[in-house]
Motif scaffolding. Structure first.
Motif, PDB file in Angstrom:
ATOM      1  N   ILE A   1       0.836  -1.208   0.000  1.00 57.58           N
ATOM      2  CA  ILE A   1       0.000   0.000   0.000  1.00 57.58           C
ATOM      3  C   ILE A   1       0.866   1.250   0.000  1.00 57.58           C
ATOM      4  O   ILE A   1       0.591   2.211  -0.736  1.00 57.58           O
ATOM      5  N   TYR A   2       1.924   1.257   0.796  1.00 59.81           N
ATOM      6  CA  TYR A   2       2.828   2.419   0.826  1.00 59.81           C
ATOM      7  C   TYR A   2       3.483   2.649  -0.529  1.00 59.81           C
ATOM      8  O   TYR A   2       3.632   3.788  -0.971  1.00 59.81           O
TER       9      TYR A   2
ATOM     10  N   ILE B   1       1.022   4.288  -2.755  1.00 57.89           N
ATOM     11  CA  ILE B   1       0.824   5.695  -2.397  1.00 57.89           C
ATOM     12  C   ILE B   1       1.950   6.558  -2.952  1.00 57.89           C
ATOM     13  O   ILE B   1       1.712   7.660  -3.457  1.00 57.89           O
ATOM     14  N   PHE B   2       3.172   6.072  -2.926  1.00 54.61           N
ATOM     15  CA  PHE B   2       4.322   6.853  -3.393  1.00 54.61           C
ATOM     16  C   PHE B   2       4.611   6.675  -4.885  1.00 54.61           C
ATOM     17  O   PHE B   2       5.695   6.997  -5.354  1.00 54.61           O
ATOM     18  N   ASN B   3       3.646   6.152  -5.614  1.00 56.12           N
ATOM     19  CA  ASN B   3       3.707   6.010  -7.070  1.00 56.12           C
ATOM     20  C   ASN B   3       4.898   5.192  -7.563  1.00 56.12           C
ATOM     21  O   ASN B   3       5.488   5.497  -8.600  1.00 56.12           O
TER      22      ASN B   3
END
Length: 121
Positions: free
Chosen positions: A70-71, A74-76
């Motif tokens: 997931i992280y 989020i950071f593409n």
């Protein structure tokens, strides 16, 4: 005792040989039996606590891996390229540790589903 049924239950517990009398020997056998049952129950609870601790560790690792995914999203970070890189590693990992992981899963199912309430394991 509050009522006669409690007296009858206590008398049945203390009268080990069933002759209608409670002697010192009967009482000592009954107390030792209760002590041994409590000792077995304490050992079982301790074993269950350690098994639950290991299961909690395994679930924690899986949840951390999900959170890392997931992280990264989020950071593409390109998850497709990362997945292609990691999948080759996972393929080798499955060939090496697949049987152990299957045994671990079967053990967890056996302990928590089939024999969930056994005492004395």
């Amino acid at each position: 005792f509050n009522n006669p049924s409690e007296v009858d239950d206590a008398f049945a517990l203390l009268d080990v040989d069933g002759d209608g009398q409670v002697t010192l020997e009967n009482m000592s056998h009954a107390v030792m039996g209760v002590y041994q049952e409590r000792k077995k129950l304490a050992l079982t609870l301790q074993d269950t606590k350690s098994v639950v601790g290991k299961l909690e560790l395994i679930c924690g690792v899986i949840l951390h891996l999900i959170c890392i995914g997931i992280y990264l999203a989020i950071f593409n970070v390109s998850i497709k390229e990362l997945w292609l890189t990691i999948s080759s590693f996972l393929l080798g990992f499955v060939f090496i540790f697949g049987n152990s992981i299957r045994s671990l899963y079967e053990s967890v199912v056996f302990l928590f589903v089939v024999h969930a309430f056994d005492v004395g394991d």
